[in-house]
Design an enzyme around this catalytic site. Structure first.
Site, PDB file in Angstrom:
ATOM      1  N   ALA A 188      42.183  59.246 -14.570  1.00  0.00           N
ATOM      2  CA  ALA A 188      42.297  58.941 -13.136  1.00  0.00           C
ATOM      3  C   ALA A 188      40.908  58.633 -12.589  1.00  0.00           C
ATOM      4  O   ALA A 188      40.465  59.202 -11.590  1.00  0.00           O
ATOM      5  CB  ALA A 188      42.964  60.082 -12.381  1.00  0.00           C
ATOM      6  N   HIS A 199      37.433  57.313 -11.014  1.00  0.00           N
ATOM      7  CA  HIS A 199      36.976  56.774  -9.739  1.00  0.00           C
ATOM      8  C   HIS A 199      35.485  56.466  -9.864  1.00  0.00           C
ATOM      9  O   HIS A 199      34.897  56.630 -10.957  1.00  0.00           O
ATOM     10  CB  HIS A 199      37.261  57.747  -8.596  1.00  0.00           C
ATOM     11  CG  HIS A 199      36.788  59.144  -8.848  1.00  0.00           C
ATOM     12  ND1 HIS A 199      35.453  59.496  -8.900  1.00  0.00           N
ATOM     13  CD2 HIS A 199      37.481  60.308  -9.077  1.00  0.00           C
ATOM     14  CE1 HIS A 199      35.331  60.787  -9.128  1.00  0.00           C
ATOM     15  NE2 HIS A 199      36.542  61.308  -9.251  1.00  0.00           N
ATOM     16  N   HIS A 254      33.196  59.064 -11.577  1.00  0.00           N
ATOM     17  CA  HIS A 254      33.204  59.019 -13.035  1.00  0.00           C
ATOM     18  C   HIS A 254      32.368  57.850 -13.548  1.00  0.00           C
ATOM     19  O   HIS A 254      31.577  57.984 -14.485  1.00  0.00           O
ATOM     20  CB  HIS A 254      34.633  58.846 -13.564  1.00  0.00           C
ATOM     21  CG  HIS A 254      35.537  59.993 -13.321  1.00  0.00           C
ATOM     22  ND1 HIS A 254      36.642  59.893 -12.508  1.00  0.00           N
ATOM     23  CD2 HIS A 254      35.528  61.269 -13.787  1.00  0.00           C
ATOM     24  CE1 HIS A 254      37.279  61.048 -12.496  1.00  0.00           C
ATOM     25  NE2 HIS A 254      36.620  61.911 -13.246  1.00  0.00           N
ATOM     26  N   GLY A 313      29.291  65.682 -13.751  1.00  0.00           N
ATOM     27  CA  GLY A 313      29.031  65.560 -12.328  1.00  0.00           C
ATOM     28  C   GLY A 313      28.704  66.893 -11.688  1.00  0.00           C
ATOM     29  O   GLY A 313      29.249  67.936 -12.079  1.00  0.00           O
ATOM     30  N   ARG A 335      41.919  64.085  -7.242  1.00  0.00           N
ATOM     31  CA  ARG A 335      42.926  64.753  -6.418  1.00  0.00           C
ATOM     32  C   ARG A 335      43.033  64.151  -5.013  1.00  0.00           C
ATOM     33  O   ARG A 335      44.026  64.369  -4.325  1.00  0.00           O
ATOM     34  CB  ARG A 335      42.620  66.248  -6.316  1.00  0.00           C
ATOM     35  CG  ARG A 335      42.691  66.966  -7.650  1.00  0.00           C
ATOM     36  CD  ARG A 335      42.346  68.436  -7.513  1.00  0.00           C
ATOM     37  NE  ARG A 335      42.202  69.075  -8.812  1.00  0.00           N
ATOM     38  CZ  ARG A 335      43.196  69.598  -9.513  1.00  0.00           C
ATOM     39  NH1 ARG A 335      44.413  69.556  -9.018  1.00  0.00           N
ATOM     40  NH2 ARG A 335      42.986  70.164 -10.678  1.00  0.00           N
TER      41      ARG A 335
END
Length: 275
Positions: free
Chosen positions: A31, A33, A36, A144, A184
């Site tokens: 997932a 974004h 990342h 991160g 999320r």
């Protein structure tokens, strides 16, 4: 290239190592974004070869519903990773074959904050990260700072086990309104998304108060009130901690961090920032 088995990826890693290549690893649960992708960019800048793993690790979920609803978008994710040399997408049975019983636990750091609210989460995280380190033989791994507690646990694990890998912490990427980028966030409704940046605002107010000399509890009360006024349903924690040990801050100083986790629209948001 997409690799789905450990043996295939390890064979490629052996070939790269024979060439003298520096290998970078960015572990993800997919997932993807821009946060990342910023880690991937950093890895590409520092390493000759880059591996990105995509694996929704079931052992770090203590809530079955959360695991079930975690966003998955493999095709989209792979398309975003055209710059990397290997995308590792193993199955659950590939990572945890029948008879797998081992577990990595980093005591102390795992017990407060996230650890107190998600029992077993960090054990699952540490175990799969150790496996990824050993599988990839990476020289540098990129994480991160948004998951600050996770970052400190990984660093402690590497130190305690004398692992040769270097851990690079990368700054949290935020939306224009301050909300930390997260997979999320996709689950927030329109109204909740407008209110979500209050988490960042609350942490800023806490940090400002501590820098100004306010007592820790007084500063935290200010942040808690902001979250309540913004409609957050519940607050798992909002705390000022020593940045490395994550123990509650006794006094102001350059090594402090504000850490928070709170629920909005049924979605659990976490964040942190330096004091």
């Amino acid at each position: 290239m997409i690799f789905r088995t450990i043996s295939d990826l390890q064979a490629q890693v052996v070939a790269w190592k024979a060439e003298g290549a520096t290998i970078g690893l960015t572990p993800t649960m997919g997932a993807l974004h821009d946060g990342h992708l910023s880690l991937v960019k950093r890895a590409c800048e520092q390493c000759d070869r880059v591996i990105v793993s995509i694996f929704v690790n079931p052992t770090q979920f203590n809530n079955a519903a959360d695991l079930e609803t975690y966003p998955r978008s493999e095709n989209r994710d792979v398309a975003l990773l055209d710059r990397v040399d290997a995308v590792f997408v193993p199955s659950i049975t590939e990572m945890y074959p029948e008879g797998f019983v081992s577990n990595v636990r980093v005591g102390g750091l795992s017990e407060r904050l996230e650890g107190a609210h998600r029992p077993g989460h960090f054990d699952g995280m540490a175990t799969v990260v150790m496996k990824l380190f050993n599988i990839s033989k990476a020289d540098i791994a990129f994480f991160g700072e948004k998951d600050w507690q996770q970052l400190q646990i990984v660093r402690r694990m590497v130190k305690d086990f004398n692992h040769s890998i270097r851990i690079e912490g990368c700054v949290t990427l935020r939306e224009a309104d301050g909300l930390a980028m997260s997979s999320r966030n996709r689950r927030l409704g329109e109204n909740a998304r407008r209110r979500a940046p209050a988490l960042y605002s609350a942490m800023q107010k806490v940090a400002d108060a501590v820098r100004s000399g306010a007592e820790r509890d007084v500063a935290l009360d200010v942040g808690i009130q902001i979250l309540r006024d913004s409609g957050f349903e519940s607050i798992d924690y909002l705390d000022v901690c020593e940045a490395t040990t994550l123990t509650p801050a006794e006094k102001s100083g350059a090594s402090l961090r504000v850490l928070a986790a709170a629920w909005l629209d049924g979605v659990r948001l976490i964040d942190n920032l330096v004091v």
